[in-house]
Design a protein around this motif. Structure first.
Motif, PDB file in Angstrom:
ATOM      1  N   CYS A  15      -3.998 -31.498 -23.161  1.00  0.00           N
ATOM      2  CA  CYS A  15      -4.668 -30.363 -22.528  1.00  0.00           C
ATOM      3  C   CYS A  15      -5.775 -30.839 -21.591  1.00  0.00           C
ATOM      4  O   CYS A  15      -5.508 -31.176 -20.448  1.00  0.00           O
ATOM      5  N   CYS A  16      -6.996 -30.892 -22.074  1.00  0.00           N
ATOM      6  CA  CYS A  16      -8.150 -31.198 -21.220  1.00  0.00           C
ATOM      7  C   CYS A  16      -8.458 -32.680 -21.048  1.00  0.00           C
ATOM      8  O   CYS A  16      -9.131 -33.058 -20.093  1.00  0.00           O
ATOM      9  N   ARG A  17      -7.990 -33.525 -21.949  1.00  0.00           N
ATOM     10  CA  ARG A  17      -8.341 -34.943 -21.844  1.00  0.00           C
ATOM     11  C   ARG A  17      -7.962 -35.569 -20.507  1.00  0.00           C
ATOM     12  O   ARG A  17      -8.780 -36.295 -19.937  1.00  0.00           O
ATOM     13  N   PRO A  18      -6.771 -35.311 -19.938  1.00  0.00           N
ATOM     14  CA  PRO A  18      -6.465 -35.920 -18.636  1.00  0.00           C
ATOM     15  C   PRO A  18      -7.470 -35.527 -17.542  1.00  0.00           C
ATOM     16  O   PRO A  18      -7.762 -36.317 -16.653  1.00  0.00           O
ATOM     17  N   THR A  21     -10.889 -37.436 -18.300  1.00  0.00           N
ATOM     18  CA  THR A  21     -10.809 -38.873 -18.023  1.00  0.00           C
ATOM     19  C   THR A  21     -10.555 -39.177 -16.549  1.00  0.00           C
ATOM     20  O   THR A  21     -10.566 -40.341 -16.151  1.00  0.00           O
ATOM     21  N   GLY A  22     -10.308 -38.137 -15.742  1.00  0.00           N
ATOM     22  CA  GLY A  22     -10.063 -38.348 -14.310  1.00  0.00           C
ATOM     23  C   GLY A  22      -8.632 -38.713 -13.970  1.00  0.00           C
ATOM     24  O   GLY A  22      -8.324 -39.027 -12.824  1.00  0.00           O
ATOM     25  N   LYS A  23      -7.723 -38.643 -14.941  1.00  0.00           N
ATOM     26  CA  LYS A  23      -6.320 -38.979 -14.678  1.00  0.00           C
ATOM     27  C   LYS A  23      -5.576 -37.843 -13.985  1.00  0.00           C
ATOM     28  O   LYS A  23      -4.495 -38.048 -13.452  1.00  0.00           O
ATOM     29  N   ALA A  24      -6.162 -36.649 -14.003  1.00  0.00           N
ATOM     30  CA  ALA A  24      -5.558 -35.484 -13.355  1.00  0.00           C
ATOM     31  C   ALA A  24      -6.663 -34.509 -12.979  1.00  0.00           C
ATOM     32  O   ALA A  24      -7.772 -34.583 -13.515  1.00  0.00           O
ATOM     33  N   HIS A  25      -6.339 -33.602 -12.056  1.00  0.00           N
ATOM     34  CA  HIS A  25      -7.249 -32.519 -11.688  1.00  0.00           C
ATOM     35  C   HIS A  25      -6.713 -31.224 -12.291  1.00  0.00           C
ATOM     36  O   HIS A  25      -5.494 -31.037 -12.364  1.00  0.00           O
ATOM     37  N   ALA A  26      -7.603 -30.361 -12.696  1.00  0.00           N
ATOM     38  CA  ALA A  26      -7.197 -29.060 -13.222  1.00  0.00           C
ATOM     39  C   ALA A  26      -6.423 -28.310 -12.137  1.00  0.00           C
ATOM     40  O   ALA A  26      -6.896 -28.208 -11.003  1.00  0.00           O
ATOM     41  N   PRO A  27      -5.248 -27.761 -12.457  1.00  0.00           N
ATOM     42  CA  PRO A  27      -4.419 -27.110 -11.444  1.00  0.00           C
ATOM     43  C   PRO A  27      -4.857 -25.700 -11.070  1.00  0.00           C
ATOM     44  O   PRO A  27      -4.419 -25.162 -10.045  1.00  0.00           O
ATOM     45  N   THR A  28      -5.700 -25.085 -11.887  1.00  0.00           N
ATOM     46  CA  THR A  28      -6.166 -23.723 -11.631  1.00  0.00           C
ATOM     47  C   THR A  28      -7.657 -23.629 -11.952  1.00  0.00           C
ATOM     48  O   THR A  28      -8.215 -24.481 -12.653  1.00  0.00           O
ATOM     49  N   ALA A  29      -8.278 -22.550 -11.480  1.00  0.00           N
ATOM     50  CA  ALA A  29      -9.683 -22.313 -11.795  1.00  0.00           C
ATOM     51  C   ALA A  29      -9.870 -22.125 -13.308  1.00  0.00           C
ATOM     52  O   ALA A  29     -10.826 -22.628 -13.886  1.00  0.00           O
ATOM     53  N   GLU A  30      -8.939 -21.422 -13.951  1.00  0.00           N
ATOM     54  CA  GLU A  30      -9.052 -21.233 -15.398  1.00  0.00           C
ATOM     55  C   GLU A  30      -8.938 -22.557 -16.141  1.00  0.00           C
ATOM     56  O   GLU A  30      -9.686 -22.809 -17.092  1.00  0.00           O
ATOM     57  N   ALA A  31      -8.027 -23.418 -15.719  1.00  0.00           N
ATOM     58  CA  ALA A  31      -7.894 -24.729 -16.367  1.00  0.00           C
ATOM     59  C   ALA A  31      -9.174 -25.538 -16.198  1.00  0.00           C
ATOM     60  O   ALA A  31      -9.602 -26.233 -17.118  1.00  0.00           O
ATOM     61  N   LEU A  32      -9.812 -25.432 -15.019  1.00  0.00           N
ATOM     62  CA  LEU A  32     -11.082 -26.133 -14.823  1.00  0.00           C
ATOM     63  C   LEU A  32     -12.147 -25.533 -15.733  1.00  0.00           C
ATOM     64  O   LEU A  32     -12.919 -26.263 -16.355  1.00  0.00           O
TER      65      LEU A  32
END
Length: 130
Positions: A15-18, A21-32
């Protein structure tokens, strides 16, 4: 495997770990928003500052004190992958240092810069003691 603090029902590593850790960006405002809540739970000041819009980012942030107990997403507008902006209204439940229970409610604004969602600011609806 422990569930993510953001309340998605997904294990933290998936879920949030990627995002943290900077391995991914949140794809939506809600995910961020969910990942930022998780960062508050984990007291990850660097992630919070990194995902704050540079125009409104504070120089420092104090993430100590109290314990976050749960997140409720109340409403979202826009904030999808194809959008440039969006909002998330949420309620975050906490236990303060003195043992008092409460809820913080905020209507947060997000903007997308390149392929990355960033927190801009929010209208705090205040704290409520439960």
């Amino acid at each position: 495997m422990a569930q993510c603090p953001c309340g998605s029902g997904t294990p933290f590593p998936e879920c949030c770990r990627p995002f943290l850790t900077g391995k991914a960006h949140a794809p939506t405002a809600e995910a961020l928003m969910r990942s930022r809540y998780t960062a508050y739970v984990r007291r990850d000041e660097s992630y919070l500052l990194r995902t704050w819009h540079p125009a409104t980012r504070p120089a420092t942030l104090d993430v100590d004190g109290g314990t976050w107990q749960g997140l409720e997403i109340v409403a979202t507008t826009k904030g999808q992958a194809a959008d440039a902006s969006g909002t998330v209204t949420f309620a975050a439940h906490f236990v303060g240092d003195a043992g008092d229970h409460g809820t913080m409610r905020e209507h947060s604004r997000f903007e997308k810069l390149g392929d990355e969602w960033l927190y801009v600011d929010g209208d705090l609806d205040g704290y409520r003691s439960d």
